[in-house]
Write a protein that holds these residues in place. Structure first.
Motif, mmCIF file in Angstrom:
data_model
loop_
_atom_site.group_PDB
_atom_site.id
_atom_site.type_symbol
_atom_site.label_atom_id
_atom_site.label_comp_id
_atom_site.label_asym_id
_atom_site.label_seq_id
_atom_site.Cartn_x
_atom_site.Cartn_y
_atom_site.Cartn_z
ATOM 1 N N UNK A 181 56.863 137.996 108.463
ATOM 2 C CA UNK A 181 58.245 137.665 108.121
ATOM 3 C C UNK A 181 58.353 136.236 107.605
ATOM 4 N N UNK A 182 59.474 135.947 106.949
ATOM 5 C CA UNK A 182 59.751 134.589 106.473
ATOM 6 C C UNK A 182 59.919 133.644 107.663
ATOM 7 N N UNK A 183 59.541 132.390 107.439
ATOM 8 C CA UNK A 183 59.623 131.379 108.496
ATOM 9 C C UNK A 183 60.366 130.163 107.950
ATOM 10 N N UNK A 184 61.246 129.621 108.762
ATOM 11 C CA UNK A 184 61.929 128.375 108.432
ATOM 12 C C UNK A 184 61.454 127.309 109.412
ATOM 13 N N UNK A 185 60.869 126.232 108.880
ATOM 14 C CA UNK A 185 60.387 125.125 109.714
ATOM 15 C C UNK A 185 61.343 123.957 109.526
ATOM 16 N N UNK A 186 61.902 123.471 110.611
ATOM 17 C CA UNK A 186 62.843 122.359 110.541
ATOM 18 C C UNK A 186 62.294 121.163 111.304
ATOM 19 N N UNK A 187 62.721 119.988 110.889
ATOM 20 C CA UNK A 187 62.274 118.766 111.551
ATOM 21 C C UNK A 187 62.412 117.588 110.612
ATOM 22 N N UNK A 188 62.447 116.405 111.185
ATOM 23 C CA UNK A 188 62.569 115.199 110.382
ATOM 24 C C UNK A 188 61.349 115.015 109.479
ATOM 25 N N UNK A 189 61.505 114.212 108.442
ATOM 26 C CA UNK A 189 60.378 113.909 107.565
ATOM 27 C C UNK A 189 59.262 113.243 108.358
ATOM 28 N N UNK A 190 58.033 113.677 108.102
ATOM 29 C CA UNK A 190 56.886 113.064 108.758
ATOM 30 C C UNK A 190 56.498 113.673 110.080
ATOM 31 N N UNK A 191 57.153 114.769 110.492
ATOM 32 C CA UNK A 191 56.827 115.372 111.788
ATOM 33 C C UNK A 191 55.672 116.365 111.693
ATOM 34 N N UNK A 192 55.265 116.752 110.491
ATOM 35 C CA UNK A 192 54.114 117.641 110.348
ATOM 36 C C UNK A 192 54.464 119.064 109.984
ATOM 37 N N UNK A 193 55.495 119.260 109.164
ATOM 38 C CA UNK A 193 55.928 120.620 108.819
ATOM 39 C C UNK A 193 54.865 121.365 108.003
ATOM 40 N N UNK A 317 69.897 131.606 103.126
ATOM 41 C CA UNK A 317 69.595 130.996 104.422
ATOM 42 C C UNK A 317 69.190 132.053 105.442
ATOM 43 N N UNK A 318 69.935 133.147 105.501
ATOM 44 C CA UNK A 318 69.623 134.180 106.487
ATOM 45 C C UNK A 318 68.358 134.948 106.122
ATOM 46 N N UNK A 319 68.043 135.030 104.837
ATOM 47 C CA UNK A 319 66.775 135.650 104.438
ATOM 48 C C UNK A 319 65.583 134.787 104.863
ATOM 49 N N UNK A 320 65.737 133.478 104.774
ATOM 50 C CA UNK A 320 64.652 132.569 105.133
ATOM 51 C C UNK A 320 64.536 132.393 106.642
ATOM 52 N N UNK A 321 65.676 132.428 107.305
ATOM 53 C CA UNK A 321 65.712 132.128 108.740
ATOM 54 C C UNK A 321 65.508 133.399 109.563
ATOM 55 N N UNK A 322 64.377 134.053 109.361
ATOM 56 C CA UNK A 322 64.016 135.195 110.194
ATOM 57 C C UNK A 322 63.325 134.688 111.457
ATOM 58 N N UNK A 323 62.339 133.819 111.262
ATOM 59 C CA UNK A 323 61.653 133.143 112.366
ATOM 60 C C UNK A 323 61.783 131.641 112.156
ATOM 61 N N UNK A 324 61.777 130.908 113.229
ATOM 62 C CA UNK A 324 62.011 129.460 113.094
ATOM 63 C C UNK A 324 61.093 128.664 114.012
#
Length: 463
Positions: A181-193, A317-324
């Motif tokens: 499935x699609x995954x959305x990775x969130x976090x500040x810049x420089x955290x290692x996404x 957004x909802x298509x991308x935000x399947x897993x986070x």
């Protein structure tokens, strides 16, 4: 410390290691050998004189432990010996000769290079306990990941940490990698996404396929469509040949769309069609091309807020935000900050051929107190600079070149160390109360072992 190299993580049984330890002696090893004589029925001590002796021995089988006899005359030579072996997984125990336990610079070096120490005169029973503990921890360390050379992306690509937040991230990676499935990775810049995206790819069934990244915020808006989908010859001025886009190039693999929140609104519908139908159209063509690609998106902005403000399509957004996967900022990772600093210090020292220097206590306080707005990326750059530019035997605060460091002592009349002690005690009390003094649950919540928790409780008189 848990370490995930480029996303490869092995779950395996605890291996059996031989009860063998290297022995690096001082100028007069006799007093040390006398103290070790009663242990020779349980342990085999292998005398070594040079790092090459150790490397030659390791070719015949793994040895996890070493004991180094320190005397005033050759202490620095001993530490150079250990620095030369920093790329091995040997755990060293320091045997401190007379008078060395009172020398601050020696103790700094011991803390950096060794996992435990014992003062002279030697107590065989205490040494037996130290060796047994170190041997057990060495067996557990064999559970750390190993990456085949063909996949080793490592200079700065290791995910290192043991805080509850990063351990939760590791667990999420292992679960997510098994799906498509699609995954959305969130976090500040420089955290290692990007490291997380690569980790997911390399643990997935697509690991043999390509892994391609595209930073949507670094490409001009008028070029994003052609970069994503490619174009046909003659599609526009300057299109002299057909070009394959990033999504098509990632067929049977994974594409990471970094800073997806910066993608122009009018182009987001094209990406939505890829997610819905699994097909693309090159610019200048009416032919639909089927693609089998997993999309991992990453962003440092709040996409929900961007949707409310009309800057990001809600359906996309909802298509991308399947897993986070949500990455914590470095400032919220507690003891991981110092752990990462030491890790990268050793790594860069070996990489650039510099002597591995320990941090002074003051430098570690500064590292822990700094807010790290640039997160792990900023930490890497500062540690690399300190390794290359520091001139003394220790890395000091001035070598880190950090600005706007808080000075708690000026605000409260307490030193930084005292404030940290108070915070540690209050956290222990609150967590114990939360779990009704259940030690196991408290240890899990704080991300420490039961042994460490007992040591902390004893330190703060909370028994």
């Amino acid at each position: 410390m848990v370490r995930m190299n480029s996303g490869v993580y092995f779950d395996q049984a605890i291996p059996v290691l031989s009860r063998k330890a290297y022995l690096f002696g001082g100028e007069d090893p006799a007093p040390f050998e006398e103290g070790l004589s009663s242990l020779k029925q349980e342990w085999t001590f292998v005398p070594v004189r040079t790092p090459e002796d150790v490397r030659q021995s390791l070719r015949h089988g793994p040895v996890a432990l070493g004991m180094i006899c320190l005397e005033k005359k050759d202490a620095q030579n001993a530490f150079r010996f250990l620095s030369a072996l920093s790329d091995t997984c040997i755990r060293w125990i320091a045997l401190l000769g007379p008078g060395l336990a009172e020398q601050r610079d020696i103790l700094h070096q011991v803390r950096e290079h060794c996992i435990d120490f014992h003062r002279f005169p030697l107590d065989p029973q205490r040494l037996r306990i130290i060796l047994g503990h170190a041997h057990g921890m060495a067996r557990l360390s064999c559970l750390e990941p190993r990456v085949p050379d063909s996949r080793d992306h490592a200079t700065e690509s290791d995910m290192v940490g043991s805080s509850p937040s990063i351990m939760e991230c590791f667990r999420s990676i292992r679960k997510i990698a098994g799906t498509d499935a699609c995954v959305l990775i969130t976090g500040e810049s420089g955290t290692g996404k990007e490291l997380v995206a690569r980790a997911i790819h390399e643990r997935s069934k697509r690991s043999a396929g390509p892994f391609i990244t595209l930073n949507c915020g670094a490409i001009p808006a008028n070029l994003i469509q052609s970069e994503l989908f490619g174009y046909e010859k003659g599609a526009f001025t300057g299109a002299h040949t057909r070009k394959i886009g990033h999504i098509e190039a990632a067929n049977h693999g994974t594409i990471m769309l970094d800073e997806i929140g910066d993608m122009p609104f009018e182009l987001q519908v094209n990406l939505l069609r890829v997610l819905q139908f699994g097909k693309i159209q090159r610019v200048g063509s009416s032919v639909e091309i089927p693609v089998d690609v997993r999309i991992i998106a990453a962003t440092h902005i709040d996409l929900e807020k961007a949707c409310r403000e009309g800057r990001f399509r809600e359906d996309l957004y909802y298509r991308l935000h399947v897993l986070r996967v949500s990455l914590p900022p470095l400032r919220d990772r507690g003891a991981d900050i110092s752990l990462l600093a030491r890790y990268f210090c050793k790594r860069f020292s070996a990489e650039y051929g510099a002597m591995s220097k320990p941090f002074s206590a003051e430098a570690l306080d500064v590292i822990q107190a700094y807010s790290w707005p640039g997160n792990v990326r900023e930490l890497i750059n500062k540690i690399k600079s300190a390794v290359l530019m520091s001139e003394g035997p220790l890395i000091e605060p001035k070598d880190l070149q950090l600005e706007n460091i808080p000075h708690p002592a000026k605000r409260s009349g307490k030193t930084l160390r005292e404030i940290r002690e108070i915070a540690e005690r209050e956290t222990l009390q609150a967590t114990l109360q939360k779990f009704e003094h259940n030690v196991s649950r408290t240890a899990r919540e704080l991300g420490v072992t039961r042994t460490t928790l007992y040591d902390l409780l004893k330190k703060h008189n909370l028994f």
